[in-house]
Design a protein around this motif. Structure first.
Motif, PDB file in Angstrom:
ATOM      1  N   PHE A  12      82.929  39.141  46.519  1.00 45.98           N
ATOM      2  CA  PHE A  12      81.727  39.845  47.040  1.00 45.98           C
ATOM      3  C   PHE A  12      81.688  40.839  48.110  1.00 45.98           C
ATOM      4  N   LEU A  13      82.997  41.225  48.660  1.00 45.34           N
ATOM      5  CA  LEU A  13      82.921  42.149  49.388  1.00 45.34           C
ATOM      6  C   LEU A  13      83.146  43.589  48.639  1.00 45.34           C
ATOM      7  N   LEU A  14      83.175  43.368  47.203  1.00 47.43           N
ATOM      8  CA  LEU A  14      83.203  44.834  46.380  1.00 47.43           C
ATOM      9  C   LEU A  14      81.634  44.952  46.046  1.00 47.43           C
ATOM     10  N   GLU A  70      85.013  29.165  33.763  1.00 51.69           N
ATOM     11  CA  GLU A  70      84.271  28.717  34.956  1.00 51.69           C
ATOM     12  C   GLU A  70      83.925  29.962  35.691  1.00 51.69           C
ATOM     13  N   TYR A  71      83.067  29.469  36.759  1.00 51.08           N
ATOM     14  CA  TYR A  71      82.808  30.639  37.691  1.00 51.08           C
ATOM     15  C   TYR A  71      82.229  31.722  37.290  1.00 51.08           C
ATOM     16  N   PHE A  72      80.873  31.554  36.570  1.00 46.24           N
ATOM     17  CA  PHE A  72      80.236  32.937  35.956  1.00 46.24           C
ATOM     18  C   PHE A  72      79.606  33.447  37.023  1.00 46.24           C
ATOM     19  N   SER A  73      79.688  34.971  36.991  1.00 42.61           N
ATOM     20  CA  SER A  73      78.717  35.726  38.066  1.00 42.61           C
ATOM     21  C   SER A  73      78.414  36.822  37.412  1.00 42.61           C
ATOM     22  N   ILE A  74      77.029  37.474  37.856  1.00 44.63           N
ATOM     23  CA  ILE A  74      76.508  38.749  37.375  1.00 44.63           C
ATOM     24  C   ILE A  74      76.348  39.504  38.466  1.00 44.63           C
ATOM     25  N   LYS A  75      76.615  40.661  38.122  1.00 37.16           N
ATOM     26  CA  LYS A  75      76.265  41.849  39.219  1.00 37.16           C
ATOM     27  C   LYS A  75      75.088  42.493  38.878  1.00 37.16           C
ATOM     28  N   GLN A  76      73.976  42.415  39.775  1.00 41.16           N
ATOM     29  CA  GLN A  76      72.674  43.183  39.424  1.00 41.16           C
ATOM     30  C   GLN A  76      72.152  44.264  40.457  1.00 41.16           C
ATOM     31  N   LYS A  77      71.536  45.350  39.929  1.00 44.05           N
ATOM     32  CA  LYS A  77      71.045  46.394  40.850  1.00 44.05           C
ATOM     33  C   LYS A  77      69.922  45.946  41.273  1.00 44.05           C
ATOM     34  N   PHE A  78      69.476  45.988  42.531  1.00 39.53           N
ATOM     35  CA  PHE A  78      68.249  46.097  42.878  1.00 39.53           C
ATOM     36  C   PHE A  78      68.062  47.285  43.678  1.00 39.53           C
ATOM     37  N   ASP A  79      66.641  47.831  43.357  1.00 42.45           N
ATOM     38  CA  ASP A  79      66.404  49.273  43.842  1.00 42.45           C
ATOM     39  C   ASP A  79      65.871  49.194  45.437  1.00 42.45           C
ATOM     40  N   GLN A  90      75.957  34.423  41.829  1.00 40.94           N
ATOM     41  CA  GLN A  90      76.878  33.382  41.357  1.00 40.94           C
ATOM     42  C   GLN A  90      76.206  32.137  40.577  1.00 40.94           C
ATOM     43  N   ASP A  91      77.013  31.209  40.469  1.00 41.20           N
ATOM     44  CA  ASP A  91      76.525  30.048  39.767  1.00 41.20           C
ATOM     45  C   ASP A  91      75.660  30.254  38.477  1.00 41.20           C
ATOM     46  N   ILE A  92      75.986  31.078  37.679  1.00 44.31           N
ATOM     47  CA  ILE A  92      74.990  31.471  36.927  1.00 44.31           C
ATOM     48  C   ILE A  92      74.839  30.172  35.747  1.00 44.31           C
ATOM     49  N   ARG A  93      73.654  30.366  35.436  1.00 44.85           N
ATOM     50  CA  ARG A  93      73.101  29.138  34.605  1.00 44.85           C
ATOM     51  C   ARG A  93      72.154  29.818  33.362  1.00 44.85           C
ATOM     52  N   PHE A  94      72.250  29.183  32.390  1.00 38.61           N
ATOM     53  CA  PHE A  94      71.217  29.983  30.827  1.00 38.61           C
ATOM     54  C   PHE A  94      70.247  28.843  31.019  1.00 38.61           C
ATOM     55  N   VAL A  95      68.973  29.201  31.557  1.00 43.30           N
ATOM     56  CA  VAL A  95      67.818  28.100  31.551  1.00 43.30           C
ATOM     57  C   VAL A  95      66.721  28.998  30.839  1.00 43.30           C
ATOM     58  N   ASN A  96      66.165  28.354  29.657  1.00 44.73           N
ATOM     59  CA  ASN A  96      64.806  28.884  28.974  1.00 44.73           C
ATOM     60  C   ASN A  96      65.185  30.158  28.701  1.00 44.73           C
ATOM     61  N   SER A  97      66.219  30.708  27.864  1.00 43.49           N
ATOM     62  CA  SER A  97      66.647  31.681  27.351  1.00 43.49           C
ATOM     63  C   SER A  97      66.767  32.958  28.331  1.00 43.49           C
ATOM     64  N   GLN A  98      67.062  32.517  29.838  1.00 42.17           N
ATOM     65  CA  GLN A  98      67.264  33.536  30.724  1.00 42.17           C
ATOM     66  C   GLN A  98      68.311  33.069  31.842  1.00 42.17           C
ATOM     67  N   PHE A  99      68.780  34.051  32.223  1.00 40.65           N
ATOM     68  CA  PHE A  99      70.204  33.749  33.308  1.00 40.65           C
ATOM     69  C   PHE A  99      69.526  33.534  34.734  1.00 40.65           C
ATOM     70  N   VAL A 100      70.072  32.463  35.409  1.00 36.98           N
ATOM     71  CA  VAL A 100      69.482  32.214  36.704  1.00 36.98           C
ATOM     72  C   VAL A 100      70.567  32.028  37.651  1.00 36.98           C
TER      73      VAL A 100
END
Length: 167
Positions: A12-14, A70-79, A90-100
């Motif tokens: 996360f320092l990156l 294991e240890y799934f993470s996604i980097k997302q841009k916030f405007d 972090q702690d990505i889950r696939f719920v109702n066809s969406q990543f949470v």
């Protein structure tokens, strides 16, 4: 578990902020460092493009239920008014066809989210992804760009501290 939490702290320092400034590092007391990358940085933009293009690999791994992954993470841009801030979720889950997932570090330039918030990923704003496959890091395109720009000594230190292994 302790090693995992430490690894994610280093990851996360990156966080990168795309703004008008040239590449710089913001050091924060008690928080991971933040790398500011110009939005026109061709290597970083190529890494983001490759992450988006290969995102199906991440989704397939996440939904496979393979115990080696294991240890799934996604980097997302916030405007932000400065351009955007890219934050690891972090702690990505696939719920109702969406990543949470859960915001993994304290944002610098956005008030849209806070550390620990649970969010639904906006697939249009994904800038990177990663997971571990038997300890080998898959994805992490933007991390590789930043690592490649480090001196040999900094790379060795990063590798030792983060525990990340890339092929």
């Amino acid at each position: 578990m302790k090693r995992t939490l430490f690894t994610f702290g280093v990851i996360f320092l990156l966080v990168t902020s795309c703004n008008q400034n040239s590449k710089s590092k913001t050091i924060r007391e008690g928080e991971p460092d933040v790398y500011n990358i110009n939005s026109s940085d061709s290597k970083m933009n190529e890494a983001i493009k490759n992450a988006k293009k290969s995102f199906d690999l991440f989704q397939n791994a996440l939904t496979s239920k393979n115990p080696d992954f294991e240890y799934f993470s996604i980097k997302q841009k916030f405007d932000t008014p400065q351009g955007g801030e890219h934050i690891w979720v972090q702690d990505i889950r696939f719920v109702n066809s969406q990543f949470v997932g859960i915001i993994g570090n304290e944002p610098v330039n956005t008030n849209e989210v806070s550390l620990g918030d649970t969010i639904t990923i906006d697939k249009n704003k994904i800038s990177d992804w990663m997971y571990f496959d038997k300890g080998i890091t898959r994805g992490g395109f933007t991390i590789k760009v930043l690592r490649d720009q480090m001196t040999e000594e900094e790379q060795k230190s990063f590798d030792l501290e983060s525990g990340l292994l890339f092929e």
